[in-house]
Design a protein around this motif. Structure first.
Motif, PDB file in Angstrom:
ATOM      1  N   THR A  36       0.853  -1.192   0.000  1.00 31.55           N
ATOM      2  CA  THR A  36       0.000   0.000   0.000  1.00 31.55           C
ATOM      3  C   THR A  36       0.891   1.244   0.000  1.00 31.55           C
ATOM      4  OG1 THR A  36      -0.154  -0.176   2.403  1.00 31.55           O
ATOM      5  CG2 THR A  36      -2.008  -1.053   1.140  1.00 31.55           C
ATOM      6  N   PRO A  37       1.392   1.620  -1.166  1.00 34.82           N
ATOM      7  CA  PRO A  37       2.364   2.711  -1.255  1.00 34.82           C
ATOM      8  C   PRO A  37       1.841   4.081  -0.833  1.00 34.82           C
ATOM      9  CG  PRO A  37       1.744   1.927  -3.446  1.00 34.82           C
ATOM     10  CD  PRO A  37       1.103   1.014  -2.454  1.00 34.82           C
ATOM     11  N   ASP A  38       0.540   4.282  -0.807  1.00 30.47           N
ATOM     12  CA  ASP A  38       0.007   5.601  -0.466  1.00 30.47           C
ATOM     13  C   ASP A  38      -0.260   5.785   1.037  1.00 30.47           C
ATOM     14  OD1 ASP A  38       0.091   6.384  -3.129  1.00 30.47           O
ATOM     15  OD2 ASP A  38      -1.931   5.632  -3.518  1.00 30.47           O
ATOM     16  N   GLU A  39      -0.149   4.699   1.812  1.00 30.89           N
ATOM     17  CA  GLU A  39      -0.358   4.800   3.260  1.00 30.89           C
ATOM     18  C   GLU A  39       0.887   5.371   3.929  1.00 30.89           C
ATOM     19  OE1 GLU A  39      -2.940   1.707   5.719  1.00 30.89           O
ATOM     20  OE2 GLU A  39      -1.608   0.719   4.322  1.00 30.89           O
ATOM     21  N   TYR A  40       0.681   6.014   5.069  1.00 34.82           N
ATOM     22  CA  TYR A  40       1.813   6.509   5.858  1.00 34.82           C
ATOM     23  C   TYR A  40       2.500   5.341   6.562  1.00 34.82           C
ATOM     24  CZ  TYR A  40       0.260  11.256   5.020  1.00 34.82           C
ATOM     25  OH  TYR A  40      -0.087  12.433   4.421  1.00 34.82           O
ATOM     26  N   ALA A  43       0.727   3.524   9.669  1.00 34.02           N
ATOM     27  CA  ALA A  43      -0.481   2.792   9.284  1.00 34.02           C
ATOM     28  C   ALA A  43      -0.144   1.529   8.499  1.00 34.02           C
ATOM     29  CB  ALA A  43      -1.405   3.693   8.465  1.00 34.02           C
ATOM     30  N   ARG A  44       0.740   1.651   7.533  1.00 36.33           N
ATOM     31  CA  ARG A  44       1.065   0.469   6.720  1.00 36.33           C
ATOM     32  C   ARG A  44       1.858  -0.553   7.515  1.00 36.33           C
ATOM     33  NH1 ARG A  44       4.474   4.232   3.311  1.00 36.33           N
ATOM     34  NH2 ARG A  44       6.529   4.113   4.275  1.00 36.33           N
ATOM     35  N   SER A  45       2.742  -0.104   8.399  1.00 37.58           N
ATOM     36  CA  SER A  45       3.519  -1.037   9.214  1.00 37.58           C
ATOM     37  C   SER A  45       2.620  -1.787  10.184  1.00 37.58           C
ATOM     38  CB  SER A  45       4.604  -0.298   9.997  1.00 37.58           C
ATOM     39  OG  SER A  45       5.574   0.222   9.127  1.00 37.58           O
ATOM     40  N   VAL A  46       1.757  -1.079  10.898  1.00 35.70           N
ATOM     41  CA  VAL A  46       0.865  -1.715  11.859  1.00 35.70           C
ATOM     42  C   VAL A  46      -0.081  -2.673  11.149  1.00 35.70           C
ATOM     43  CG1 VAL A  46      -1.010  -1.303  13.516  1.00 35.70           C
ATOM     44  CG2 VAL A  46       1.075   0.075  13.613  1.00 35.70           C
ATOM     45  N   ARG A  47      -0.593  -2.302   9.993  1.00 31.46           N
ATOM     46  CA  ARG A  47      -1.472  -3.187   9.225  1.00 31.46           C
ATOM     47  C   ARG A  47      -0.734  -4.469   8.858  1.00 31.46           C
ATOM     48  NH1 ARG A  47      -1.197  -4.337   4.608  1.00 31.46           N
ATOM     49  NH2 ARG A  47      -0.126  -2.472   3.882  1.00 31.46           N
ATOM     50  N   TRP A  48       0.488  -4.330   8.347  1.00 30.68           N
ATOM     51  CA  TRP A  48       1.289  -5.485   7.937  1.00 30.68           C
ATOM     52  C   TRP A  48       1.618  -6.358   9.155  1.00 30.68           C
ATOM     53  CZ3 TRP A  48       5.849  -8.005   8.684  1.00 30.68           C
ATOM     54  CH2 TRP A  48       6.239  -8.897   7.700  1.00 30.68           C
ATOM     55  N   LEU A  49       2.006  -5.735  10.256  1.00 27.69           N
ATOM     56  CA  LEU A  49       2.342  -6.475  11.470  1.00 27.69           C
ATOM     57  C   LEU A  49       1.131  -7.220  12.025  1.00 27.69           C
ATOM     58  CD1 LEU A  49       4.608  -3.758  13.060  1.00 27.69           C
ATOM     59  CD2 LEU A  49       5.345  -6.104  12.532  1.00 27.69           C
ATOM     60  N   ARG A  50      -0.047  -6.626  11.964  1.00 28.41           N
ATOM     61  CA  ARG A  50      -1.265  -7.306  12.439  1.00 28.41           C
ATOM     62  C   ARG A  50      -1.507  -8.582  11.640  1.00 28.41           C
ATOM     63  NH1 ARG A  50      -4.619  -2.105  13.100  1.00 28.41           N
ATOM     64  NH2 ARG A  50      -4.207  -1.640  15.288  1.00 28.41           N
ATOM     65  N   GLN A  51      -1.251  -8.503  10.361  1.00 30.59           N
ATOM     66  CA  GLN A  51      -1.491  -9.661   9.496  1.00 30.59           C
ATOM     67  C   GLN A  51      -0.460 -10.761   9.722  1.00 30.59           C
ATOM     68  OE1 GLN A  51      -1.654  -8.734   5.321  1.00 30.59           O
ATOM     69  NE2 GLN A  51      -1.832 -10.863   4.721  1.00 30.59           N
ATOM     70  N   TRP A  52       0.810 -10.383   9.859  1.00 33.16           N
ATOM     71  CA  TRP A  52       1.878 -11.377   9.850  1.00 33.16           C
ATOM     72  C   TRP A  52       2.518 -11.664  11.209  1.00 33.16           C
ATOM     73  CZ3 TRP A  52       1.948 -14.208   5.698  1.00 33.16           C
ATOM     74  CH2 TRP A  52       1.440 -13.660   4.515  1.00 33.16           C
TER      75      TRP A  52
END
Length: 132
Positions: A36-40, A43-52
């Motif tokens: 998600t290149p447009d996320e800050y 936000a993108r790190s926490v989203r990715w960490l929640r998933q993985w």
């Protein structure tokens, strides 16, 4: 991505624990940026960490088999910020943190795995296990 994972593995092989940890802590932001290149960054790190990461560090513990997240996405992101920007593992002043206040890292001991031990608001992690 191969160059980053190779760098982590090479650092672990030579005992460059700080190099391995710093590189590993940047991967969620890098992976999040690719997805998600447009996320800050946060936000993108926490989203990715929640998933993985959340699923890898969530266990059911105790007699009542209650769900416990040892390393949450928010605490991992707070560690990334604290460690990369300040060189410390204390996250109590990080806005992103959720439950933990401090991390204790240990280096691998032959034939032993001492990882994911929590005492109060501190979490003990073995560097090579976290990085892998």
């Amino acid at each position: 991505m191969q160059r980053f994972t190779s760098s982590i593995r090479g650092s672990l092989k030579t005992g460059n624990w700080y190099g391995a940890l710093m590189t590993a802590l940047t991967l969620p932001d890098i992976c999040g940026k690719l997805e998600t290149p447009d996320e800050y960054s946060k936000a993108r790190s926490v989203r990715w960490l929640r998933q993985w990461i959340d699923p890898m560090y969530t266990r059911h513990i105790g007699a009542d088999n209650r769900k416990h997240v040892f390393l949450s996405a928010e605490d991992c992101y707070a560690l990334r910020c604290s460690f990369l920007h300040e060189g410390i593992s204390k996250i109590e002043e990080q806005k992103a943190r959720k439950a933990l206040e401090d991390f204790h890292f240990i280096t691998p001991l032959p034939g032993m795995n001492i990882h994911c031990n929590q005492s109060g608001n501190s979490l003990q992690l073995q560097v090579d296990v976290l990085c892998n």
